[in-house]
Design a protein around this motif. Sequence first.
Motif, PDB file in Angstrom:
ATOM      1  N   VAL A 201      49.190  32.292  37.670  1.00 53.93           N
ATOM      2  CA  VAL A 201      49.752  33.201  38.664  1.00 53.93           C
ATOM      3  C   VAL A 201      49.147  34.598  38.523  1.00 53.93           C
ATOM      4  N   GLN A 202      48.816  35.003  37.307  1.00 52.70           N
ATOM      5  CA  GLN A 202      48.167  36.301  37.121  1.00 52.70           C
ATOM      6  C   GLN A 202      46.782  36.322  37.770  1.00 52.70           C
ATOM      7  N   ALA A 203      46.071  35.205  37.684  1.00 52.29           N
ATOM      8  CA  ALA A 203      44.761  35.132  38.339  1.00 52.29           C
ATOM      9  C   ALA A 203      44.909  35.292  39.849  1.00 52.29           C
ATOM     10  N   LEU A 204      45.942  34.679  40.415  1.00 50.95           N
ATOM     11  CA  LEU A 204      46.171  34.814  41.855  1.00 50.95           C
ATOM     12  C   LEU A 204      46.601  36.234  42.214  1.00 50.95           C
ATOM     13  N   GLU A 205      47.446  36.825  41.387  1.00 50.19           N
ATOM     14  CA  GLU A 205      47.927  38.180  41.671  1.00 50.19           C
ATOM     15  C   GLU A 205      46.807  39.211  41.606  1.00 50.19           C
ATOM     16  N   THR A 206      45.765  38.901  40.856  1.00 48.96           N
ATOM     17  CA  THR A 206      44.627  39.825  40.752  1.00 48.96           C
ATOM     18  C   THR A 206      43.459  39.393  41.640  1.00 48.96           C
ATOM     19  N   GLY A 207      43.731  38.455  42.557  1.00 51.47           N
ATOM     20  CA  GLY A 207      42.741  38.086  43.562  1.00 51.47           C
ATOM     21  C   GLY A 207      41.633  37.174  43.094  1.00 51.47           C
ATOM     22  N   ARG A 208      41.794  36.516  41.941  1.00 53.07           N
ATOM     23  CA  ARG A 208      40.722  35.670  41.391  1.00 53.07           C
ATOM     24  C   ARG A 208      41.021  34.199  41.683  1.00 53.07           C
ATOM     25  N   LYS A 209      40.861  33.822  42.946  1.00 45.95           N
ATOM     26  CA  LYS A 209      41.240  32.462  43.331  1.00 45.95           C
ATOM     27  C   LYS A 209      40.334  31.411  42.685  1.00 45.95           C
ATOM     28  N   GLY A 210      39.062  31.725  42.467  1.00 46.13           N
ATOM     29  CA  GLY A 210      38.166  30.772  41.817  1.00 46.13           C
ATOM     30  C   GLY A 210      38.590  30.481  40.390  1.00 46.13           C
ATOM     31  N   VAL A 211      38.989  31.530  39.681  1.00 43.49           N
ATOM     32  CA  VAL A 211      39.490  31.358  38.315  1.00 43.49           C
ATOM     33  C   VAL A 211      40.771  30.533  38.336  1.00 43.49           C
ATOM     34  N   ALA A 212      41.654  30.842  39.287  1.00 40.80           N
ATOM     35  CA  ALA A 212      42.920  30.113  39.393  1.00 40.80           C
ATOM     36  C   ALA A 212      42.678  28.633  39.658  1.00 40.80           C
ATOM     37  N   GLU A 213      41.728  28.323  40.521  1.00 41.87           N
ATOM     38  CA  GLU A 213      41.440  26.916  40.824  1.00 41.87           C
ATOM     39  C   GLU A 213      40.903  26.189  39.590  1.00 41.87           C
ATOM     40  N   ALA A 214      40.024  26.847  38.840  1.00 42.90           N
ATOM     41  CA  ALA A 214      39.480  26.224  37.622  1.00 42.90           C
ATOM     42  C   ALA A 214      40.580  25.995  36.592  1.00 42.90           C
ATOM     43  N   LEU A 215      41.475  26.973  36.452  1.00 43.56           N
ATOM     44  CA  LEU A 215      42.602  26.818  35.527  1.00 43.56           C
ATOM     45  C   LEU A 215      43.489  25.647  35.947  1.00 43.56           C
ATOM     46  N   LEU A 216      43.735  25.537  37.245  1.00 45.99           N
ATOM     47  CA  LEU A 216      44.597  24.474  37.751  1.00 45.99           C
ATOM     48  C   LEU A 216      43.966  23.100  37.546  1.00 45.99           C
ATOM     49  N   ALA A 217      42.677  22.982  37.794  1.00 42.29           N
ATOM     50  CA  ALA A 217      42.004  21.693  37.632  1.00 42.29           C
ATOM     51  C   ALA A 217      42.088  21.216  36.181  1.00 42.29           C
TER      52      ALA A 217
END
Length: 232
Positions: A201-217
């Motif tokens: 959620v911190q990655a999303l809150e800071t606008g890093r959707k690519g990082v968030a997707e990699a974390l989720l995968a």
Amino acid sequence: MTADPPAGLSAALPDLAADRALLGRTSTAERVAAILRERIAQGSFPPGTRLSEERICGALGVSRNTLREAFRLLTHERLLVHRFNRGTFVRVLTDTDIVDIYRVRRLVECAALRGLGEPPYDVAEVRAAVTAGEKAAADGDWQECSTANIRFHQALAGLAGSARTDEMMRGVLAELRLAFHIMGDLRRFHDPYLTRNQELVQALETGRKGVAEALLAAYLDDSLRQLLEAYP
């Protein structure tokens, strides 16, 4: 395999009777299905439990026709299974089912993050689910922590902004709860993911959707592996 009656249906009937107030004056099949769905998610009716029409009708004060329609709805959602001449049972997932559920989750949840536009993103519901999970863990309520984790992933899928996707994911995640019941130690299973939820959620809150997707995968891969290792 069926659950031992005292640990399954019989033990849950008093709480189920208390749910009668939720039905209101008109006992619709949808309302009955919602009550049973929640009880299944909470583990009141473990996988393999035979659901007695007579006893559930008595507990909820509904007709057999209403209950059978509710059973039909939940069977369509893959939460129940009807066995000819034996009755209706809470479904027991196979390892193939679990792999398929995670395949769908990866397709939907990761795509929801990938499809986000330019930041900032509205992730208030995602953040609320993370906060709820951390509070439940602090209170030692790991069943509620499990519920908050489901809400977290529902909120991630909800970022796609599709009512149809939301409806599909509600069914997929409800089915997933059947698999969680095999994890004897919910704390051991969910505790490591609290930090990972926070990172995501911190990655999303800071606008890093690519990082968030990699974390989720990676998150989904690890969760799937844990479930399969624990599955009988």
